[in-house]
Structures are given as structure tokens and as C-alpha cells.
Design a protein around this motif. Structure first.
Motif, PDB file in Angstrom:
ATOM      1  N   PRO A 275       1.648 -16.299 -13.164  1.00 44.69           N
ATOM      2  CA  PRO A 275       0.881 -15.288 -13.901  1.00 44.69           C
ATOM      3  C   PRO A 275       1.316 -13.865 -13.560  1.00 44.69           C
ATOM      4  O   PRO A 275       1.321 -12.986 -14.431  1.00 44.69           O
ATOM      5  N   ALA A 276       1.697 -13.638 -12.305  1.00 50.53           N
ATOM      6  CA  ALA A 276       2.134 -12.296 -11.909  1.00 50.53           C
ATOM      7  C   ALA A 276       3.428 -11.914 -12.624  1.00 50.53           C
ATOM      8  O   ALA A 276       3.616 -10.759 -13.021  1.00 50.53           O
ATOM      9  N   MET A 277       4.348 -12.859 -12.790  1.00 52.94           N
ATOM     10  CA  MET A 277       5.581 -12.587 -13.533  1.00 52.94           C
ATOM     11  C   MET A 277       5.268 -12.297 -14.986  1.00 52.94           C
ATOM     12  O   MET A 277       5.878 -11.410 -15.606  1.00 52.94           O
ATOM     13  N   ALA A 278       4.303 -13.011 -15.567  1.00 56.99           N
ATOM     14  CA  ALA A 278       3.894 -12.761 -16.949  1.00 56.99           C
ATOM     15  C   ALA A 278       3.377 -11.337 -17.110  1.00 56.99           C
ATOM     16  O   ALA A 278       3.699 -10.636 -18.088  1.00 56.99           O
ATOM     17  N   GLN A 279       2.600 -10.877 -16.150  1.00 59.76           N
ATOM     18  CA  GLN A 279       2.056  -9.526 -16.207  1.00 59.76           C
ATOM     19  C   GLN A 279       3.166  -8.476 -16.095  1.00 59.76           C
ATOM     20  O   GLN A 279       3.150  -7.457 -16.799  1.00 59.76           O
ATOM     21  N   ALA A 280       4.137  -8.733 -15.222  1.00 59.22           N
ATOM     22  CA  ALA A 280       5.264  -7.803 -15.086  1.00 59.22           C
ATOM     23  C   ALA A 280       6.079  -7.763 -16.379  1.00 59.22           C
ATOM     24  O   ALA A 280       6.526  -6.690 -16.810  1.00 59.22           O
ATOM     25  N   PHE A 281       6.283  -8.912 -16.998  1.00 57.08           N
ATOM     26  CA  PHE A 281       7.027  -8.974 -18.257  1.00 57.08           C
ATOM     27  C   PHE A 281       6.316  -8.138 -19.321  1.00 57.08           C
ATOM     28  O   PHE A 281       6.956  -7.383 -20.071  1.00 57.08           O
ATOM     29  N   ALA A 282       4.987  -8.249 -19.386  1.00 59.82           N
ATOM     30  CA  ALA A 282       4.218  -7.487 -20.376  1.00 59.82           C
ATOM     31  C   ALA A 282       4.328  -5.985 -20.123  1.00 59.82           C
ATOM     32  O   ALA A 282       4.472  -5.199 -21.072  1.00 59.82           O
ATOM     33  N   ARG A 283       4.255  -5.588 -18.861  1.00 57.54           N
ATOM     34  CA  ARG A 283       4.405  -4.159 -18.557  1.00 57.54           C
ATOM     35  C   ARG A 283       5.770  -3.652 -19.008  1.00 57.54           C
ATOM     36  O   ARG A 283       5.900  -2.538 -19.538  1.00 57.54           O
ATOM     37  N   TRP A 284       6.780  -4.468 -18.812  1.00 56.75           N
ATOM     38  CA  TRP A 284       8.146  -4.100 -19.195  1.00 56.75           C
ATOM     39  C   TRP A 284       8.274  -3.914 -20.710  1.00 56.75           C
ATOM     40  O   TRP A 284       8.736  -2.871 -21.177  1.00 56.75           O
ATOM     41  N   VAL A 285       7.874  -4.926 -21.484  1.00 54.47           N
ATOM     42  CA  VAL A 285       8.065  -4.823 -22.932  1.00 54.47           C
ATOM     43  C   VAL A 285       7.137  -3.783 -23.553  1.00 54.47           C
ATOM     44  O   VAL A 285       7.522  -3.082 -24.497  1.00 54.47           O
ATOM     45  N   ASN A 286       5.930  -3.644 -23.005  1.00 49.87           N
ATOM     46  CA  ASN A 286       5.001  -2.673 -23.586  1.00 49.87           C
ATOM     47  C   ASN A 286       5.443  -1.232 -23.328  1.00 49.87           C
ATOM     48  O   ASN A 286       5.207  -0.340 -24.140  1.00 49.87           O
ATOM     49  N   GLU A 287       6.090  -1.009 -22.188  1.00 52.42           N
ATOM     50  CA  GLU A 287       6.608   0.321 -21.899  1.00 52.42           C
ATOM     51  C   GLU A 287       7.662   0.735 -22.924  1.00 52.42           C
ATOM     52  O   GLU A 287       7.843   1.919 -23.225  1.00 52.42           O
ATOM     53  N   ALA A 288       8.344  -0.267 -23.491  1.00 50.53           N
ATOM     54  CA  ALA A 288       9.388   0.004 -24.484  1.00 50.53           C
ATOM     55  C   ALA A 288       8.873  -0.123 -25.912  1.00 50.53           C
ATOM     56  O   ALA A 288       9.659  -0.193 -26.855  1.00 50.53           O
ATOM     57  N   GLY A 289       7.540  -0.165 -26.090  1.00 54.52           N
ATOM     58  CA  GLY A 289       6.979  -0.244 -27.433  1.00 54.52           C
ATOM     59  C   GLY A 289       6.569  -1.624 -27.875  1.00 54.52           C
ATOM     60  O   GLY A 289       6.265  -1.841 -29.053  1.00 54.52           O
ATOM     61  N   GLY A 290       6.543  -2.577 -26.951  1.00 53.16           N
ATOM     62  CA  GLY A 290       6.114  -3.932 -27.290  1.00 53.16           C
ATOM     63  C   GLY A 290       7.267  -4.803 -27.764  1.00 53.16           C
ATOM     64  O   GLY A 290       8.432  -4.419 -27.726  1.00 53.16           O
ATOM     65  N   ILE A 291       6.920  -5.993 -28.228  1.00 52.41           N
ATOM     66  CA  ILE A 291       7.908  -6.925 -28.773  1.00 52.41           C
ATOM     67  C   ILE A 291       7.942  -6.746 -30.281  1.00 52.41           C
ATOM     68  O   ILE A 291       6.973  -7.086 -30.971  1.00 52.41           O
ATOM     69  N   ASP A 292       9.015  -6.187 -30.770  1.00 56.24           N
ATOM     70  CA  ASP A 292       9.137  -5.915 -32.205  1.00 56.24           C
ATOM     71  C   ASP A 292       7.927  -5.135 -32.726  1.00 56.24           C
ATOM     72  O   ASP A 292       7.436  -5.374 -33.825  1.00 56.24           O
ATOM     73  N   GLY A 293       7.446  -4.214 -31.900  1.00 57.68           N
ATOM     74  CA  GLY A 293       6.310  -3.385 -32.285  1.00 57.68           C
ATOM     75  C   GLY A 293       4.949  -3.958 -31.957  1.00 57.68           C
ATOM     76  O   GLY A 293       3.927  -3.291 -32.169  1.00 57.68           O
ATOM     77  N   HIS A 294       4.899  -5.165 -31.403  1.00 58.15           N
ATOM     78  CA  HIS A 294       3.626  -5.791 -31.045  1.00 58.15           C
ATOM     79  C   HIS A 294       3.344  -5.582 -29.562  1.00 58.15           C
ATOM     80  O   HIS A 294       4.169  -5.953 -28.713  1.00 58.15           O
ATOM     81  N   GLU A 295       2.204  -5.016 -29.229  1.00 61.80           N
ATOM     82  CA  GLU A 295       1.781  -4.971 -27.833  1.00 61.80           C
ATOM     83  C   GLU A 295       1.555  -6.396 -27.337  1.00 61.80           C
ATOM     84  O   GLU A 295       0.930  -7.207 -28.018  1.00 61.80           O
ATOM     85  N   LEU A 296       2.075  -6.699 -26.160  1.00 65.44           N
ATOM     86  CA  LEU A 296       1.890  -8.021 -25.562  1.00 65.44           C
ATOM     87  C   LEU A 296       0.728  -7.974 -24.585  1.00 65.44           C
ATOM     88  O   LEU A 296       0.744  -7.200 -23.625  1.00 65.44           O
ATOM     89  N   ARG A 297      -0.286  -8.771 -24.835  1.00 68.86           N
ATOM     90  CA  ARG A 297      -1.457  -8.842 -23.972  1.00 68.86           C
ATOM     91  C   ARG A 297      -1.481 -10.199 -23.267  1.00 68.86           C
ATOM     92  O   ARG A 297      -1.314 -11.239 -23.912  1.00 68.86           O
ATOM     93  N   ILE A 298      -1.711 -10.153 -21.976  1.00 66.11           N
ATOM     94  CA  ILE A 298      -1.660 -11.360 -21.149  1.00 66.11           C
ATOM     95  C   ILE A 298      -3.054 -11.717 -20.637  1.00 66.11           C
ATOM     96  O   ILE A 298      -3.736 -10.876 -20.040  1.00 66.11           O
TER      97      ILE A 298
END
Length: 432
Positions: A59-82
Motif C-alpha cells: 500500500p505504501a508503494m501505491a501511495q508513492a505512485f499516486a503522489r508521483w503521477v498526480n504531481e505530473a497532472g495525473g494519469i492522462d489527466g485523471h487524478e489517481l486516488r488510492i
């Protein structure tokens, strides 16, 4: 097409935004939405704080992944919520996590660990929620039409481990959990051993959460013998406990238990070699137990992925360094963390392939079923889950990645015993 799949397709065509509201205490990762596209909510679960195997890093890796993609604007414009959930290593805990995933309307459960597949898959299947990149310890992960595994699970590890041991071991003892899942491990190990015309291993069941394993250790050493004998233990986090009991046996020639890297003690005498599979032995375990002086020094280990220091892990390490550097749960050498990284890589590429303002569970499953290809940067073969891509083994039909790596603990580090991947598909197919 089945009625359930037709429902999935219709849901994909007519899907509208779920608008899931997220509770503050559920491990939600905030971020910028990156535009007008709707957020995507997923869940990652794993046991934490239990007496058996724990995987807090997932779960901690999932949270880090979300912080990474959201800092860059999300995944294809979608905010990733974990959303995260403690599965507690119980069927009740797994079922509770699955029910919460349904109630929160997640589009997928990603990069999770649970041995209780029967408890969590039924709720997910009823809600048409895909299960992407589970750790691979539950048989249901390889049978459910809504499961999309990224590795070959324990089945591939055990079959591969038999092939690895057959090259060096005259006799093999296998210490494994006295559980329904554990009952299947000897057949898989033996399928690998017999591929090289090797005799089957001595099967030694053991309580999964015992405090010590002296009786099992004594029997394992006796049955393996000291002439090219090998003792394999696959007990999850209790593997360390077993080998601690093993090295404390009286008249043990090698005080480190596993012997040197060439299977001999300091005097050149033959010793019993120890071995295991990734997940039961990992780099963090070797580090905790003494590094180069660990009982695992010289141990054979079968894994799913390249060794932890391989350059192909560099992108994951960069994300961990920049977005989880103070979180000591996230160890880049841990197989659970690595599996979660690969699972979220799959999710990211699926969402990008959809190129739509709203993402539904049905849309994700439909894209995976239609054959979206996932390049993981060489950490696995290219992943795809069409019917023709699946191994079709009787108990593990949905395996699409049946390659493993052979590693060895040398000077306190898990390193490649031989370069590249080993395909164990035929070996898994030959298991009873």
C-alpha cells in the motif's frame, strides 16, 4: 460471450462517472486533477501487523505512485486516488476489504496481497471489479476471469525452484505450510525436479506461524543428507524462523546454516545447502539477519523479476526516492513493492489507452480482455491477457507470465545465479 462479460461490455459503453466520495481515514492521496477529467479511485490491500506474512510496503508503494503521477497532472489527466486496507491475513479481513472496494466504487484493486482469494474474489466479481497484479499467492488469482496477474505466482516459483535445485542437489527436503495452499507446493517443486530426472523432494508440513521449527529442521536435514543435500523452506515470513532453528541444530557442520556459496564449509567439507523462493527470502530478510554473515549466505532463491540492483528498476527507485524517501515501509528490494510497481504500471497504461473523460471498472476490464499490451521496461515479458496469451494450466489457467529468475545470496546480496529469465511454462503444465 458470457452474460457477465456482455454486462461488462454494455457497462463500458454506457459508463458514467461514479463520483465516489472518499473518507478521510481510508488512505486517500490528494493531488491535482490535471484538467476536467474525472478522478480514478483504486484500492490496494495487504496484511500488516499480523503473526504471519505482512506486506505494508505494497500500500505504501501505491501511495508513492499516486503522489508521483498526480504531481505530473495525473494519469492522462485523471487524478489517481488510492484507498488502502489491512487484509489482516484472514478471510474475514479480505472479504471486508473487498466489500469496501465495492462500496467505494473503485475501478480496480491493484498490486495487493492476500492468501484468501475465495473470500475477496466473489465480491469483486459480483461488482465487475478487476483485480490487477495480485502478489500471486492465491489460486483464485489464476482462475477468476477478472484477475490479471503480472507474475506466475507461487506456482511458477515452485516449479522453477525445482529446476534450479535439480542442477546442484542430490536430495531435497521441502518444508512448507500445513495448509490447503501448502499442500500443492510439493507437486509443483517435484515437477521442476523431475524435469531433470531427479527424485521428488521429501515433504515436511509445518505450522505456518510456529515460534520454532526444531523438529522439522532436524527431519529436513536428515532426509537431505550432507552429500549435495538441499533444504528448501517456503514459509513466508516464518522462513527466517525455520532457518534459525535449522542452524541451531546440534552437530551442524556450518554454523551459518547455509554453507558457503560453493556448498562447502570453511574446511572444504560438504554441507547441507539451503534454498527458498522470493517472498519467503528477500534482500530485506538477508540484511536483517546479518548480510554476508546471514544464515542465508549461499542460499539458492527463485524469483519472478530481475535482481534488485538491476538497472531496469531505476524508474521505480527514482519514484521511491522522490515520493517515499521518509517511508521506511517502501523497500525497493522487496518483492511485494516490486509487484505493486508493475501492477500500477499496468493500470497507468490501461487508463492511457482508454483516452476518455471517465473511467469505469468495466472499461478497465474490457481493455485488458481486448488485449492491451503492457511493456514493463524489461521487468517482465510484455504482458497481455487475451485467451490465447494464457498458459492454460489446469489449476492456473490465467498465468500469462511464466518466466522466473535464478538467484543466489552471495556476500550478503541476492544476485543472479544465471543471466536472464527461465521459462517454466511447460514445467507448470506438467505438475499433477
Amino acid at each position: 460471450m458470457t452474460g457477465r462479460r456482455l454486462t461488462s461490455l454494455l457497462a463500458y459503453v454506457t459508463a458514467t462517472a461514479a463520483g465516489a466520495s472518499l473518507l478521510t481515514g481510508c488512505g486517500v492521496i490528494p493531488g491535482t486533477s490535471g484538467g476536467s477529467r474525472e478522478p480514478v479511485t483504486v484500492m490496494t490491500w495487504a496484511p500488516d501487523g499480523t503473526r504471519a506474512t505482512n506486506q505494508p510496503g505494497m500500500p505504501a508503494m501505491a501511495q508513492a505512485f499516486a503522489r508521483w503521477v498526480n504531481e505530473a497532472g495525473g494519469i492522462d489527466g485523471h487524478e489517481l486516488r488510492i484507498l488502502t486496507c489491512n487484509e489482516q491475513n484472514t478471510s474475514a479481513g479480505a472479504a471486508a476489504c473487498a466489500r469496501r472496494a465495492v462500496s467505494e466504487k473503485v475501478v480496480a484493486v491493484v498490486g495487493s496481497y492476500s492468501q484468501n482469494g475465495r473470500a475477496f474474489m466473489a465480491p469483486l466479481e459480483a461488482a465487475e471489479i478487476p483485480y490487477i497484479g495480485g502478489y500471486g499467492v492465491s489460486e483464485d488469482e489464476f482462475t477468476s476471469p477478472l484477475s490479471y496477474p503480472v507474475n506466475g505466482g507461487l506456482a511458477s516459483l515452485m516449479a522453477g525452484h525445482g529446476m534450479q535445485l535439480a542442477e546442484s542437489c542430490r536430495k531435497v527436503s521441502l518444508v512448507r505450510p500445513d495448509t490447503l495452499a501448502g499442500d500443492k507446493l510439493p507437486d509443483l517443486l517435484n515437477s521442476g525436479l523431475r524435469k531433470s530426472s531427479h527424485d521428488g523432494a521429501t515433504d515436511i508440513p509445518a505450522v505456518e506461524d510456529a515460534a520454532e521449527y526444531t523438529a522439522q529442521a532436524r527431519r529436513a536435514r536428515s532426509k537431505a543428507g550432507t552429500e549435495d543435500g538441499c533444504v528448501a523452506a517456503v514459509l513466508g515470513e516464518r522462513t527466517q524462523t525455520f532457518f534459525d532453528s535449522f542452524r541451531r541444530l546440534p552437530e551442524q557442520e556450518d554454523e551459518n546454516g547455509g554453507g558457503s556459496d560453493d556448498g562447502q564449509d570453511d574446511k572444504g567439507e560438504e554441507t547441507v545447502r539451503i534454498s527458498s523462493v522470493l517472498g519467503s527470502v528477500s534482500q530485506p530478510v538477508v540484511d536483517r539477519t546479518g548480510g554476508a554473515h546471514s544464515p542465508f549466505e549461499g542460499a539458492y532463491v527463485t524469483g519472478w523479476y530481475p535482481e534488485a540492483n538491476d538497472q531496469r528498476w531505476a524508474p521505480m527507485r527514482k519514484v521511491i526516492k522522490e515520493h517515499a524517501f521518509v517511508d521506511n515501509r517502501v523497500d525497493p528490494t522487496d518483492a511485494g513493492v516490486q509487484t505493486t510497481w508493475i501492477a500500477y504500471t499496468v493500470l497507468k497504461k490501461v487508463i492511457e489507452s482508454l483516452d476518455t473523460d471517465s473511467i469505469s471498472a468495466a472499461a478497465v476490464a474490457h481493455a485488458l480482455d481486448r488485449g492491451v499490451q503492457i511493456d514493463t521496461g524489461g521487468l517482465t515479458p510484455t504482458l497481455r491477457w487475451r485467451y490465447e496469451d494464457m498458459l492454460g494450466a489446469p489449476r492456473f489457467p490465467r498465468i500469462v507470465n511464466h518466466e522466473v529468475t535464478f538467484q543466489v545470496v552471495r556476500k550478503g546480496q541476492l544476485v543472479a545465479q544465471k543471466p536472464g529469465f527461465v521459462d517454466v511454462g511447460d514445467t507448470v503444465l506438467s505438475a499433477p
